[in-house]
Design an enzyme around this catalytic site. Sequence first.
Site, PDB file in Angstrom:
ATOM      1  N   HIS A 166      -6.878  -1.826   9.019  1.00 14.37           N
ATOM      2  CA  HIS A 166      -6.303  -3.158   8.847  1.00 14.37           C
ATOM      3  C   HIS A 166      -6.521  -3.999  10.109  1.00 14.37           C
ATOM      4  O   HIS A 166      -5.730  -3.912  11.056  1.00 14.37           O
ATOM      5  CB  HIS A 166      -4.807  -3.060   8.548  1.00 14.37           C
ATOM      6  CG  HIS A 166      -4.500  -2.542   7.187  1.00 14.37           C
ATOM      7  ND1 HIS A 166      -3.890  -3.306   6.224  1.00 14.37           N
ATOM      8  CD2 HIS A 166      -4.721  -1.340   6.615  1.00 14.37           C
ATOM      9  CE1 HIS A 166      -3.743  -2.594   5.113  1.00 14.37           C
ATOM     10  NE2 HIS A 166      -4.250  -1.391   5.333  1.00 14.37           N
TER      11      HIS A 166
ATOM     12  N   GLY B  28      -2.641   3.712  -3.712  1.00 15.32           N
ATOM     13  CA  GLY B  28      -3.106   4.691  -4.683  1.00 15.32           C
ATOM     14  C   GLY B  28      -4.572   5.062  -4.625  1.00 15.32           C
ATOM     15  O   GLY B  28      -5.318   4.706  -3.706  1.00 15.32           O
TER      16      GLY B  28
ATOM     17  N   GLU C 250      -6.045  -7.049  10.641  1.00 15.15           N
ATOM     18  CA  GLU C 250      -5.033  -8.095  10.838  1.00 15.15           C
ATOM     19  C   GLU C 250      -3.766  -7.553  11.486  1.00 15.15           C
ATOM     20  O   GLU C 250      -2.969  -8.298  12.051  1.00 15.15           O
ATOM     21  CB  GLU C 250      -4.698  -8.749   9.497  1.00 15.15           C
ATOM     22  CG  GLU C 250      -3.584  -8.100   8.697  1.00 15.15           C
ATOM     23  CD  GLU C 250      -3.912  -6.704   8.193  1.00 15.15           C
ATOM     24  OE1 GLU C 250      -2.980  -5.959   7.837  1.00 15.15           O
ATOM     25  OE2 GLU C 250      -5.102  -6.333   8.152  1.00 15.15           O
TER      26      GLU C 250
ATOM     27  N   GLY D 263      -4.638   7.061   1.948  1.00 15.91           N
ATOM     28  CA  GLY D 263      -4.654   8.481   1.643  1.00 15.91           C
ATOM     29  C   GLY D 263      -5.974   8.957   1.089  1.00 15.91           C
ATOM     30  O   GLY D 263      -6.144  10.149   0.806  1.00 15.91           O
ATOM     31  N   TYR D 264      -6.924   8.018   0.916  1.00 15.07           N
ATOM     32  CA  TYR D 264      -8.247   8.342   0.382  1.00 15.07           C
ATOM     33  C   TYR D 264      -9.309   7.842   1.340  1.00 15.07           C
ATOM     34  O   TYR D 264      -9.061   6.954   2.161  1.00 15.07           O
ATOM     35  CB  TYR D 264      -8.434   7.706  -0.999  1.00 15.07           C
ATOM     36  CG  TYR D 264      -7.529   8.308  -2.052  1.00 15.07           C
ATOM     37  CD1 TYR D 264      -8.001   9.290  -2.926  1.00 15.07           C
ATOM     38  CD2 TYR D 264      -6.208   7.912  -2.163  1.00 15.07           C
ATOM     39  CE1 TYR D 264      -7.160   9.857  -3.878  1.00 15.07           C
ATOM     40  CE2 TYR D 264      -5.364   8.473  -3.107  1.00 15.07           C
ATOM     41  CZ  TYR D 264      -5.848   9.446  -3.957  1.00 15.07           C
ATOM     42  OH  TYR D 264      -5.015  10.013  -4.897  1.00 15.07           O
TER      43      TYR D 264
ATOM     44  N   CYS E 144      -9.458  -1.668   3.318  1.00 16.03           N
ATOM     45  CA  CYS E 144      -8.654  -0.557   2.828  1.00 16.03           C
ATOM     46  C   CYS E 144      -9.022  -0.188   1.387  1.00 16.03           C
ATOM     47  O   CYS E 144     -10.108   0.306   1.157  1.00 16.03           O
ATOM     48  CB  CYS E 144      -7.173  -0.888   2.978  1.00 16.03           C
ATOM     49  SG  CYS E 144      -6.110   0.569   2.924  1.00 16.03           S
TER      50      CYS E 144
ATOM     51  N   SER F 250       0.812  -1.212   0.000  1.00 20.62           N
ATOM     52  CA  SER F 250       0.000   0.000   0.000  1.00 20.62           C
ATOM     53  C   SER F 250       0.850   1.269   0.000  1.00 20.62           C
ATOM     54  O   SER F 250       0.345   2.357  -0.255  1.00 20.62           O
ATOM     55  CB  SER F 250      -0.947   0.014   1.209  1.00 20.62           C
ATOM     56  OG  SER F 250      -1.896  -1.028   1.113  1.00 20.62           O
TER      57      SER F 250
ATOM     58  N   GLY G 225      -4.420  -2.093  -0.876  1.00 21.69           N
ATOM     59  CA  GLY G 225      -3.575  -1.766  -2.016  1.00 21.69           C
ATOM     60  C   GLY G 225      -3.276  -0.289  -2.052  1.00 21.69           C
ATOM     61  O   GLY G 225      -3.822   0.500  -1.272  1.00 21.69           O
TER      62      GLY G 225
END
Length: 354
Positions: free
Chosen positions: A329, A219, A331, A288-289, A244, A44, A217
């Site tokens: 996250h 972007g 996990e 970031g989003y 995510c 990520s 992931g």
Amino acid sequence: MKGKLILEDGSVFYGQLLSPCQAVGEVVFNTGMTGYQEILTDPSYCGQIVTLTYPLIGNYGVAAIFDQSRKSYVRGLIVSELCFHPSNWRAEGSLIDYLRSRNIPCLYNVDTRAVTRRIRAQGAMKGIIVPADAPEDAIKRLLEAPAETDVVSEVTTERIYRMPNSGPRVVVVDYGVKQNILNSLSRIGCDLTIVPATTSAEDILILDPDGVFLSNGPGDPKAVPYAIKTVRKLIGRKPIFGICLGHQLLALAMGGNTYKLKFGHRGSNHPVKDMFTGRVTITSQNHGYAVDEQSLADLDVIVTHRAVNDGTVEGLRHKTLPIFSVQYHPEAAPGPDDNTYLFKEFLALLRGGK
């Protein structure tokens, strides 16, 4: 060797370069006190130069069990104090050697507080790491280089592979999945088939899974329209769990919208509130989003989790279909395993779907 970080707004921060190299990427900061190896190998972070706010980095060394992917995807690392002599019973080597052997640019002895304050004030922005005596024309070329868009294609698996088990069959769409997520799904008994991010909905359904997992992931989720199209076709066909980036893609596929946060959420100490129980847990985050809550108003979804710090959407659930997602996250437990229950909830949906 002396080096420097130059942000696109003209800010310059000096330090020492671990190796004679350069880096270009979006400069972000992570507030975690530990987990530097996991950060370096988290897909990520692809395309980003990561500033670690904790002052001492590398003190417990590195070990293979902490790697989250096959290689490091960060463009560079910025730290305050770099530990050259680690001490830990599980250490298999030093962070210094780890960075050098993988050609990861590292700038240390930097005032990371000043870097972080700049990003918080101006927002995450492009930056470069170069030697202190780098010529101006080279600096200009690096700063003017076009930004990466579809970084998912860089981190996704190139082939289909399996992690067999005795439980429900799950197709994991790999947008940059972390190894610990796969381990968490396997731990509850899921029979995993991991497929590339470009796999079509038709090819996923041919595998006849009991459910689909949409991974984390890097972007902008809008930079991978093929993934949104695939997820849209899967809605209503199988139980779905997203984390995510998978969470953001699911929101877009259902008709919602996403936007870029000023400086993102990155660290292992972010409080999130469960809107049903009122319970607050500390979570690990890297994004970031975020999902635009107003865009969900007319959709058949409800907000299940919310960030305590800024109120952003951290979890969604479909009102009638077996579909849910979280932005953080679960996990990556920053201490207690408070959020691993989400994997068990997914398992319950899989069994119910059968």
